[in-house]
Design a protein around this motif. Structure first.
Motif, PDB file in Angstrom:
ATOM      1  N   ASN A  43       0.793  -1.232   0.000  1.00 38.68           N
ATOM      2  CA  ASN A  43       0.000   0.000   0.000  1.00 38.68           C
ATOM      3  C   ASN A  43       0.826   1.283   0.000  1.00 38.68           C
ATOM      4  O   ASN A  43       0.347   2.324  -0.459  1.00 38.68           O
ATOM      5  CB  ASN A  43      -0.917   0.030   1.233  1.00 38.68           C
ATOM      6  N   HIS A  44       2.053   1.244   0.525  1.00 43.73           N
ATOM      7  CA  HIS A  44       2.806   2.470   0.740  1.00 43.73           C
ATOM      8  C   HIS A  44       4.292   2.273   0.442  1.00 43.73           C
ATOM      9  O   HIS A  44       4.799   1.149   0.442  1.00 43.73           O
ATOM     10  CB  HIS A  44       2.678   2.937   2.200  1.00 43.73           C
ATOM     11  N   VAL A  45       4.966   3.409   0.228  1.00 43.78           N
ATOM     12  CA  VAL A  45       6.428   3.466   0.213  1.00 43.78           C
ATOM     13  C   VAL A  45       6.843   4.239   1.455  1.00 43.78           C
ATOM     14  O   VAL A  45       6.265   5.295   1.762  1.00 43.78           O
ATOM     15  CB  VAL A  45       6.961   4.146  -1.063  1.00 43.78           C
ATOM     16  N   PHE A  46       7.836   3.731   2.170  1.00 39.07           N
ATOM     17  CA  PHE A  46       8.262   4.328   3.435  1.00 39.07           C
ATOM     18  C   PHE A  46       9.704   4.822   3.342  1.00 39.07           C
ATOM     19  O   PHE A  46      10.561   4.163   2.757  1.00 39.07           O
ATOM     20  CB  PHE A  46       8.183   3.307   4.573  1.00 39.07           C
ATOM     21  N   PHE A  47       9.953   5.975   3.932  1.00 41.38           N
ATOM     22  CA  PHE A  47      11.314   6.489   4.072  1.00 41.38           C
ATOM     23  C   PHE A  47      11.534   6.833   5.535  1.00 41.38           C
ATOM     24  O   PHE A  47      10.810   7.630   6.112  1.00 41.38           O
ATOM     25  CB  PHE A  47      11.525   7.728   3.195  1.00 41.38           C
ATOM     26  N   LYS A  48      12.507   6.172   6.139  1.00 41.64           N
ATOM     27  CA  LYS A  48      12.798   6.334   7.563  1.00 41.64           C
ATOM     28  C   LYS A  48      11.559   6.119   8.424  1.00 41.64           C
ATOM     29  O   LYS A  48      11.327   6.812   9.405  1.00 41.64           O
ATOM     30  CB  LYS A  48      13.433   7.699   7.838  1.00 41.64           C
ATOM     31  N   GLY A  49      10.767   5.126   8.026  1.00 41.92           N
ATOM     32  CA  GLY A  49       9.603   4.740   8.817  1.00 41.92           C
ATOM     33  C   GLY A  49       8.366   5.579   8.599  1.00 41.92           C
ATOM     34  O   GLY A  49       7.327   5.329   9.211  1.00 41.92           O
ATOM     35  N   GLU A  50       8.440   6.571   7.708  1.00 41.40           N
ATOM     36  CA  GLU A  50       7.293   7.435   7.421  1.00 41.40           C
ATOM     37  C   GLU A  50       6.818   7.205   5.989  1.00 41.40           C
ATOM     38  O   GLU A  50       7.628   6.951   5.090  1.00 41.40           O
ATOM     39  CB  GLU A  50       7.674   8.912   7.600  1.00 41.40           C
ATOM     40  N   ILE A  51       5.508   7.311   5.786  1.00 43.38           N
ATOM     41  CA  ILE A  51       4.938   7.130   4.446  1.00 43.38           C
ATOM     42  C   ILE A  51       5.325   8.306   3.549  1.00 43.38           C
ATOM     43  O   ILE A  51       5.209   9.472   3.951  1.00 43.38           O
ATOM     44  CB  ILE A  51       3.407   7.021   4.530  1.00 43.38           C
ATOM     45  N   ILE A  52       5.798   8.008   2.336  1.00 42.88           N
ATOM     46  CA  ILE A  52       6.014   9.049   1.332  1.00 42.88           C
ATOM     47  C   ILE A  52       4.655   9.349   0.703  1.00 42.88           C
ATOM     48  O   ILE A  52       4.067   8.483   0.044  1.00 42.88           O
ATOM     49  CB  ILE A  52       7.001   8.595   0.246  1.00 42.88           C
ATOM     50  N   PRO A  53       4.096  10.534   0.915  1.00 41.33           N
ATOM     51  CA  PRO A  53       2.736  10.824   0.437  1.00 41.33           C
ATOM     52  C   PRO A  53       2.589  10.604  -1.073  1.00 41.33           C
ATOM     53  O   PRO A  53       3.434  11.036  -1.862  1.00 41.33           O
ATOM     54  CB  PRO A  53       2.549  12.306   0.791  1.00 41.33           C
ATOM     55  N   GLU A  54       1.540   9.896  -1.438  1.00 42.73           N
ATOM     56  CA  GLU A  54       1.131   9.660  -2.823  1.00 42.73           C
ATOM     57  C   GLU A  54       2.056   8.737  -3.607  1.00 42.73           C
ATOM     58  O   GLU A  54       1.792   8.449  -4.788  1.00 42.73           O
ATOM     59  CB  GLU A  54       0.971  10.994  -3.572  1.00 42.73           C
ATOM     60  N   ALA A  55       3.129   8.275  -3.005  1.00 42.50           N
ATOM     61  CA  ALA A  55       4.005   7.346  -3.730  1.00 42.50           C
ATOM     62  C   ALA A  55       3.278   6.023  -3.962  1.00 42.50           C
ATOM     63  O   ALA A  55       2.616   5.495  -3.062  1.00 42.50           O
ATOM     64  CB  ALA A  55       5.290   7.115  -2.949  1.00 42.50           C
ATOM     65  N   ASP A  56       3.413   5.498  -5.171  1.00 38.95           N
ATOM     66  CA  ASP A  56       2.713   4.274  -5.561  1.00 38.95           C
ATOM     67  C   ASP A  56       3.674   3.084  -5.496  1.00 38.95           C
ATOM     68  O   ASP A  56       4.582   2.982  -6.334  1.00 38.95           O
ATOM     69  CB  ASP A  56       2.174   4.429  -6.981  1.00 38.95           C
ATOM     70  N   PRO A  57       3.507   2.177  -4.542  1.00 36.12           N
ATOM     71  CA  PRO A  57       4.448   1.065  -4.411  1.00 36.12           C
ATOM     72  C   PRO A  57       4.449   0.108  -5.595  1.00 36.12           C
ATOM     73  O   PRO A  57       5.433  -0.600  -5.817  1.00 36.12           O
ATOM     74  CB  PRO A  57       3.973   0.364  -3.130  1.00 36.12           C
ATOM     75  N   LYS A  58       3.361   0.089  -6.353  1.00 35.14           N
ATOM     76  CA  LYS A  58       3.278  -0.831  -7.500  1.00 35.14           C
ATOM     77  C   LYS A  58       4.186  -0.392  -8.648  1.00 35.14           C
ATOM     78  O   LYS A  58       4.654  -1.224  -9.436  1.00 35.14           O
ATOM     79  CB  LYS A  58       1.830  -0.951  -7.964  1.00 35.14           C
ATOM     80  N   THR A  59       4.433   0.919  -8.762  1.00 28.85           N
ATOM     81  CA  THR A  59       5.242   1.413  -9.883  1.00 28.85           C
ATOM     82  C   THR A  59       6.506   2.138  -9.437  1.00 28.85           C
ATOM     83  O   THR A  59       7.307   2.544 -10.276  1.00 28.85           O
ATOM     84  CB  THR A  59       4.406   2.366 -10.756  1.00 28.85           C
TER      85      THR A  59
END
Length: 250
Positions: free
Chosen positions: A159-175
């Motif tokens: 569902n999400h991409v994380f950077f340093k434990g926080e969600i990167i807003p609107e980043a699409d993990p599928k692509t």
């Protein structure tokens, strides 16, 4: 009267403490019990020059830490009579039913932890970043670290991409993917900590030493690519070049 604690520390007349010729820990003098204050552990044995960059002190009431990672402080709720060093190089200790990293109380039982890499830990179905931050809204079953050695603080689930434990807003993990060229071993300045990525919505500049990911709103996302020029890493689209995340019109 001089009490030599070792590693350059001395107590003078049970009134003040010197580290070599400099007085230290003054704001803790009302708390420290000078009579019982001692060094209980250091990491000096792991340094080629015998220098202790992490030192644990204790008196009859408290445990203290002085480290390259934290200023001199009291380890909260730690008890001198049961304090145990688990891994001094990582700063792991245990006391009074709590695990600690340096002076931070860890929110889980370290004995149940699975280290996924140097930054991410899984404890049963919970995931943590940096030993103390619980990663919220994460699916543990699909959680993965796509580049666990080179980009250790980047992760994703379904569902999400994380950077340093926080969600990167609107980043699409599928692509979402790091651009080709950033990972193929070609040298460029800061190649161990500066990367570009994109998904089907936008592009990103990732600096692993920074606190957040920079979003790049490219008008020609399909053409967004990475190239090394004179040992510098640049991203390009049809309108701009990007160096260290900063754009310059072509």
């Amino acid at each position: 009267m001089i009490k030599d604690l070792g590693h350059g520390y001395k107590i003078i007349d049970n009134k003040f403490i010197l580290c070599y010729d400099s007085e230290v820990f003054k704001k803790f003098y009302k708390t420290i019990d000078f009579e019982t204050f001692v060094i209980v552990a250091t990491n000096a044995e792991f340094d080629n020059d015998g220098f202790a960059s992490t030192i644990y002190f204790a008196d009859k009431n408290h445990v203290y830490i002085q480290s390259a990672f934290t200023a001199f402080s009291i380890i909260e709720d730690a008890k001198p009579d049961d304090f145990k060093v688990i891994d001094i190089q990582k700063g792991y200790t245990f006391s009074n039913g709590n695990h600690y990293r340096h002076d931070d109380k860890m929110p889980f039982d370290l004995s149940k932890a699975k280290h996924l890499n140097d930054y991410h830990i899984q404890v049963e179905d919970q995931l943590y970043f940096g030993d103390v931050k619980r990663i919220e809204n994460v699916d543990s079953e699909s959680f993965t670290i796509p580049h666990p050695e080179l980009i250790e603080n980047l992760a994703m689930d379904k569902n999400h991409v994380f950077f340093k434990g926080e969600i990167i807003p609107e980043a699409d993990p599928k692509t979402f993917k790091i651009l080709e060229g950033c990972l193929d071993g070609i040298y460029y300045l800061e190649c161990d900590n500066a990367f570009y990525a994109k998904d089907n919505k936008q592009a990103y500049f990732i600096r692993t030493t920074s606190s957040e990911v920079k979003v790049i709103k490219s008008k020609s996302l399909n053409d967004f690519h990475f190239k090394v020029i004179n040992e510098r890493g640049y991203a390009f689209d049809k309108e701009y070049s990007y160096y260290m995340g900063k754009r310059t019109k072509l």
